[in-house]
Write a protein that holds these residues in place. Structure first.
Motif, PDB file in Angstrom:
ATOM      1  N   GLY A 183      33.369  29.463  51.431  1.00  0.00           N
ATOM      2  CA  GLY A 183      33.636  28.762  52.689  1.00  0.00           C
ATOM      3  C   GLY A 183      32.379  28.583  53.515  1.00  0.00           C
ATOM      4  O   GLY A 183      32.166  27.519  54.108  1.00  0.00           O
ATOM      5  N   ALA A 184      31.520  29.601  53.544  1.00  0.00           N
ATOM      6  CA  ALA A 184      30.280  29.486  54.310  1.00  0.00           C
ATOM      7  C   ALA A 184      29.364  28.415  53.727  1.00  0.00           C
ATOM      8  O   ALA A 184      28.760  27.629  54.464  1.00  0.00           O
ATOM      9  CB  ALA A 184      29.567  30.843  54.337  1.00  0.00           C
ATOM     10  N   VAL A 185      29.271  28.351  52.397  1.00  0.00           N
ATOM     11  CA  VAL A 185      28.410  27.353  51.757  1.00  0.00           C
ATOM     12  C   VAL A 185      28.948  25.944  52.009  1.00  0.00           C
ATOM     13  O   VAL A 185      28.192  25.019  52.352  1.00  0.00           O
ATOM     14  CB  VAL A 185      28.293  27.631  50.249  1.00  0.00           C
ATOM     15  CG1 VAL A 185      27.581  26.484  49.543  1.00  0.00           C
ATOM     16  CG2 VAL A 185      27.549  28.940  50.012  1.00  0.00           C
ATOM     17  N   VAL A 186      30.255  25.765  51.869  1.00  0.00           N
ATOM     18  CA  VAL A 186      30.854  24.440  52.078  1.00  0.00           C
ATOM     19  C   VAL A 186      30.662  23.981  53.516  1.00  0.00           C
ATOM     20  O   VAL A 186      30.261  22.833  53.788  1.00  0.00           O
ATOM     21  CB  VAL A 186      32.351  24.474  51.704  1.00  0.00           C
ATOM     22  CG1 VAL A 186      33.042  23.189  52.154  1.00  0.00           C
ATOM     23  CG2 VAL A 186      32.516  24.657  50.207  1.00  0.00           C
ATOM     24  N   HIS A 187      30.942  24.857  54.472  1.00  0.00           N
ATOM     25  CA  HIS A 187      30.785  24.482  55.878  1.00  0.00           C
ATOM     26  C   HIS A 187      29.322  24.212  56.230  1.00  0.00           C
ATOM     27  O   HIS A 187      29.038  23.338  57.057  1.00  0.00           O
ATOM     28  CB  HIS A 187      31.348  25.585  56.770  1.00  0.00           C
ATOM     29  CG  HIS A 187      32.843  25.613  56.820  1.00  0.00           C
ATOM     30  ND1 HIS A 187      33.594  26.447  56.017  1.00  0.00           N
ATOM     31  CD2 HIS A 187      33.744  24.901  57.547  1.00  0.00           C
ATOM     32  CE1 HIS A 187      34.881  26.264  56.259  1.00  0.00           C
ATOM     33  NE2 HIS A 187      34.996  25.320  57.177  1.00  0.00           N
ATOM     34  N   ALA A 188      28.418  24.941  55.603  1.00  0.00           N
ATOM     35  CA  ALA A 188      27.003  24.709  55.873  1.00  0.00           C
ATOM     36  C   ALA A 188      26.570  23.325  55.379  1.00  0.00           C
ATOM     37  O   ALA A 188      25.839  22.604  56.077  1.00  0.00           O
ATOM     38  CB  ALA A 188      26.158  25.799  55.215  1.00  0.00           C
TER      39      ALA A 188
END
Length: 239
Positions: A183-188
């Motif tokens: 989720g952190a990678v996608v949102h970034a």
């Protein structure tokens, strides 16, 4: 082989172990085929030169190819130097398997698990995101400063993504939950794409905006994004 197989982290050591063993087996098979087809040294020399070049060219690109070429190179050199000694394939395979096993075994002594560095990488992503937000939403900023901020942000995302992928090769007991990391990678990446779009509008449609209203809206956007980053930092639980 042991020195070559051992890497800074367990996942890298495991991958190098696999590449070394498979590459040497393939190299032994190719060398055996070449020696079966060609008997004169003059015919084998071109293959030796090609194997040497490939072994050095792929060492930082794909190590399995390097290991295969290095196996061919070493066996052809031994045969050309001492043809009467026979084909050393058994010794080569045994040495490789034993050395790779020793290297993999030592990776369990004081190992560096990827899970330990993931919180720092997440913090680095948030720090670079804050810098990129300021650079992208500042109309008068120099283009070079903006590009450097964007590059730092993308490098931080890539480092987090690569560490997450390496973690999957480690024992399950040493892995962190994947959902927060993905989720952190996608949102970034979504944030990077949206900020790049806003920056494009600010650069190429500057005449369409009222400067006062534009600056006030950008200031509000920067404040909102900083609050979102702080909220995300407290919400992510890596377990």
């Amino acid at each position: 082989t042991t020195a070559v197989v051992m890497r800074p982290s367990f996942s890298q050591t495991r991958q190098r172990h696999k590449d070394r063993v498979i590459g040497n087996l393939l190299g032994c098979a190719l060398a055996a085929l070449l020696l079966q087809l060609f008997s004169s040294p003059a015919a084998l020399l071109p293959f030796l030169f090609v194997a040497t070049a490939v072994a050095h060219a792929f060492i930082t690109v794909r190590y399995r190819v390097t290991a295969t070429a290095a196996g061919v190179m070493s066996l052809l050199q031994l045969h050309l130097l001492m043809p009467e000694a026979g084909f050393a394939v058994v010794e080569r395979v045994v040495d490789t398997v034993l050395g790779a096993a020793i290297g993999l075994g030592f990776s369990f002594l004081l190992p560096h698990w990827e899970r330990r560095g993931l919180p720092l990488l997440l913090g680095r992503v948030r720090q670079c995101a804050a810098g990129y937000i300021h650079a992208a939403l500042e109309p008068g900023l120099a283009p070079l400063t903006y590009r450097l901020a964007r590059k730092r942000f993308m490098d931080a995302i890539a480092a987090l993504s690569q560490a997450t992928a390496r973690m999957l090769d480690e024992p399950r007991a040493q892995q962190r939950p994947l959902a927060p990391l993905h989720g952190a990678v996608v949102h970034a990446y979504l944030l990077a794409a949206q900020l790049a779009s806003v920056r494009f509008l600010l650069d190429y449609r500057a005449a369409d905006f009222d400067p006062g209203r534009r600056d006030s809206l950008l200031a509000l956007a920067r404040a909102d994004l900083r609050e979102m980053l702080d909220a995300q930092a407290s919400a992510i639980d890596l377990g």
